[in-house]
Design a protein around this motif. Structure first.
Motif, mmCIF file in Angstrom:
data_model
loop_
_atom_site.group_PDB
_atom_site.id
_atom_site.type_symbol
_atom_site.label_atom_id
_atom_site.label_comp_id
_atom_site.label_asym_id
_atom_site.label_seq_id
_atom_site.Cartn_x
_atom_site.Cartn_y
_atom_site.Cartn_z
ATOM 1 N N THR A 1 0.895 -0.881 -0.041
ATOM 2 C CA THR A 1 -0.154 -0.140 -0.176
ATOM 3 C C THR A 1 1.255 1.264 0.083
ATOM 4 N N LEU A 2 0.284 2.234 -0.785
ATOM 5 C CA LEU A 2 1.152 3.393 -0.706
ATOM 6 C C LEU A 2 1.273 4.375 0.689
ATOM 7 N N ALA A 3 2.552 4.281 1.051
ATOM 8 C CA ALA A 3 1.875 4.919 2.589
ATOM 9 C C ALA A 3 3.328 5.897 2.422
ATOM 10 N N LEU A 4 2.825 7.470 3.322
ATOM 11 C CA LEU A 4 3.617 8.512 3.455
ATOM 12 C C LEU A 4 3.873 8.317 5.412
ATOM 13 N N PHE A 5 4.873 8.414 5.126
ATOM 14 C CA PHE A 5 5.588 8.552 7.455
ATOM 15 C C PHE A 5 6.298 9.618 6.963
ATOM 16 N N VAL A 6 5.602 10.354 8.278
ATOM 17 C CA VAL A 6 5.511 11.173 9.311
ATOM 18 C C VAL A 6 6.904 11.291 10.114
ATOM 19 N N HIS A 7 7.961 11.972 10.549
ATOM 20 C CA HIS A 7 8.843 11.407 11.236
ATOM 21 C C HIS A 7 9.465 12.439 11.752
ATOM 22 N N GLY A 8 9.196 12.912 12.818
ATOM 23 C CA GLY A 8 10.282 14.005 13.742
ATOM 24 C C GLY A 8 11.727 14.353 13.622
ATOM 25 N N SER A 9 12.847 14.748 13.260
ATOM 26 C CA SER A 9 14.575 14.385 13.418
ATOM 27 C C SER A 9 15.438 13.696 14.525
ATOM 28 N N LEU A 10 14.656 14.227 16.054
ATOM 29 C CA LEU A 10 14.152 13.941 16.927
ATOM 30 C C LEU A 10 13.711 12.739 18.377
ATOM 31 N N ASP A 11 12.964 11.812 17.035
ATOM 32 C CA ASP A 11 12.550 11.048 18.033
ATOM 33 C C ASP A 11 13.227 9.846 17.925
ATOM 34 N N GLN B 1 6.601 7.448 1.131
ATOM 35 C CA GLN B 1 7.001 9.078 1.542
ATOM 36 C C GLN B 1 7.474 9.107 2.248
ATOM 37 N N LEU B 2 8.794 9.657 2.837
ATOM 38 C CA LEU B 2 9.218 10.518 3.872
ATOM 39 C C LEU B 2 9.336 11.741 4.176
ATOM 40 N N LEU B 3 8.270 12.415 5.106
ATOM 41 C CA LEU B 3 7.763 13.733 5.547
ATOM 42 C C LEU B 3 8.666 14.315 7.035
ATOM 43 N N MET B 4 10.030 14.374 6.739
ATOM 44 C CA MET B 4 10.966 14.788 7.927
ATOM 45 C C MET B 4 10.581 15.874 8.661
ATOM 46 N N ILE B 5 10.144 16.126 10.108
ATOM 47 C CA ILE B 5 10.233 17.807 10.558
ATOM 48 C C ILE B 5 11.486 17.989 11.644
ATOM 49 N N ASP B 6 12.531 18.536 11.097
ATOM 50 C CA ASP B 6 13.107 18.914 11.639
ATOM 51 C C ASP B 6 12.905 19.640 13.273
ATOM 52 N N GLY B 7 13.620 18.902 13.901
ATOM 53 C CA GLY B 7 13.680 19.506 15.354
ATOM 54 C C GLY B 7 12.559 18.585 16.110
ATOM 55 N N ALA B 8 11.685 17.974 15.350
ATOM 56 C CA ALA B 8 10.013 17.745 16.043
ATOM 57 C C ALA B 8 10.878 16.164 17.148
ATOM 58 N N GLY B 9 10.062 15.637 17.951
ATOM 59 C CA GLY B 9 10.095 15.052 18.467
ATOM 60 C C GLY B 9 9.505 13.794 18.207
ATOM 61 N N HIS B 10 8.617 13.075 18.858
ATOM 62 C CA HIS B 10 7.497 12.305 19.084
ATOM 63 C C HIS B 10 6.269 12.500 18.741
ATOM 64 N N ASP B 11 6.299 13.935 19.505
ATOM 65 C CA ASP B 11 4.948 13.737 19.764
ATOM 66 C C ASP B 11 4.298 15.179 18.017
ATOM 67 N N LEU B 12 5.509 15.772 17.059
ATOM 68 C CA LEU B 12 5.402 16.681 15.988
ATOM 69 C C LEU B 12 4.822 17.377 16.022
ATOM 70 N N GLY B 13 5.467 17.902 17.588
ATOM 71 C CA GLY B 13 4.635 19.217 17.933
ATOM 72 C C GLY B 13 5.832 21.030 17.113
ATOM 73 N N ARG B 14 6.806 20.664 17.158
ATOM 74 C CA ARG B 14 7.993 21.744 16.774
ATOM 75 C C ARG B 14 7.033 22.946 15.706
ATOM 76 N N GLY B 15 7.588 23.841 16.234
ATOM 77 C CA GLY B 15 6.566 24.778 14.833
ATOM 78 C C GLY B 15 5.133 24.626 14.709
ATOM 79 N N GLY B 16 4.561 24.041 15.799
ATOM 80 C CA GLY B 16 2.869 24.268 16.184
ATOM 81 C C GLY B 16 2.413 22.820 15.184
ATOM 82 N N HIS B 17 1.545 22.818 15.828
ATOM 83 C CA HIS B 17 0.518 21.251 15.108
ATOM 84 C C HIS B 17 0.173 21.432 13.476
ATOM 85 N N ALA B 18 -0.711 23.030 13.544
ATOM 86 C CA ALA B 18 -1.085 23.414 12.881
ATOM 87 C C ALA B 18 -0.407 23.810 11.117
ATOM 88 N N ASN B 19 1.192 24.097 11.924
ATOM 89 C CA ASN B 19 2.121 24.181 10.494
ATOM 90 C C ASN B 19 2.408 22.942 10.083
#
Length: 223
Positions: A155-165, A185-203
């Motif tokens: 199945t097609l899959a998008l992984f979203v991951h924090g760089s500090l997870d 596809q991997l979307l890396m959120i720089d500086g984010a941990g497991h909750d992906l809150g870096r920069g605000g959840h809306a962003n």
């Protein structure tokens, strides 16, 4: 804009589906079941932000509690997750009954892991996967990889991951995705941990939507 309403489906002899339905004000262009991690519930800020963002873009979203959380308001899941996978399967069935077009499955951490295991078992239940903070291994235990089912994912899959997870480094995630035969596809959120809150959840949710929209165009249409 979207309309949010409490949602419950309690069909006899089936897992109960309970949560919140985000109905887009425009015509729906697909639907997403979205669920939570082991220590949370469907009210987690990241899930709410993703659901609102996707619904504003025209995707119906069912943000729901897994069966273990319906049974236990607090505490981690127990067992091998089979009950929770059955709950996700039922949520997808229910959503298909009310939403036109393709149906997708998403989850944060434990919820995403159970979703990926369900799709490895039966790829027909959803058209693509959205995996937020996949728990690749327990913190500080990189040898305990949770990837045994990855070679079975079609199945097609998008992984979203924090760089500090702590559940998986960027390099570990990239290596793990090589095990999956389908497009990922991997979307890396720089500086984010497991909750992906870096920069605000809306962003973060807006970035997730942009990456998801690009990938979802390639998802096969339902037969």
């Amino acid at each position: 804009m979207s309309v949010v309403e409490r949602f419950t489906n309690e069909t006899p002899n089936q897992p109960a589906v309970r949560g919140y339905l985000h109905r887009p004000e425009t015509t729906s262009v697909g639907a997403l079941v979205l669920t939570h991690g082991a220590g949370s519930n469907c009210g987690a800020p990241m899930l709410v932000a993703v659901a609102e963002t996707f619904a504003r873009a025209g995707t119906m979203v069912l943000r729901c509690d897994l069966p273990f959380r319906q049974t236990r308001p607090h505490g981690p899941p127990s067992g091998n997750g089979a009950q929770d996978r059955a709950g996700l399967r039922r949520a997808l069935e229910v959503l298909r009954e009310i939403a036109p077009g393709r149906v997708f499955l998403g989850g944060h951490s434990y919820g995403g892991r159970q979703g990926s295991m369900l799709l490895a078992e039966d790829p027909s239940v959803a058209d693509a996967l959205l995996l937020l903070s996949y728990p690749l291994h327990p913190p500080n235990k990189p040898q305990q990889l949770r990837t045994a089912h990855f070679p079975k994912l079609r199945t097609l899959a998008l992984f979203v991951h924090g760089s500090l997870d702590p559940f998986g480094s960027p390099d570990e995630m990239r290596a793990a995705l090589e095990l999956i035969p389908s497009h990922t596809q991997l979307l890396m959120i720089d500086g984010a941990g497991h909750d992906l809150g870096r920069g605000g959840h809306a962003n973060v949710a807006r970035r997730v939507l942009a990456a998801w929209t690009e990938m979802a165009r390639a998802a096969p249409a339902p037969q």
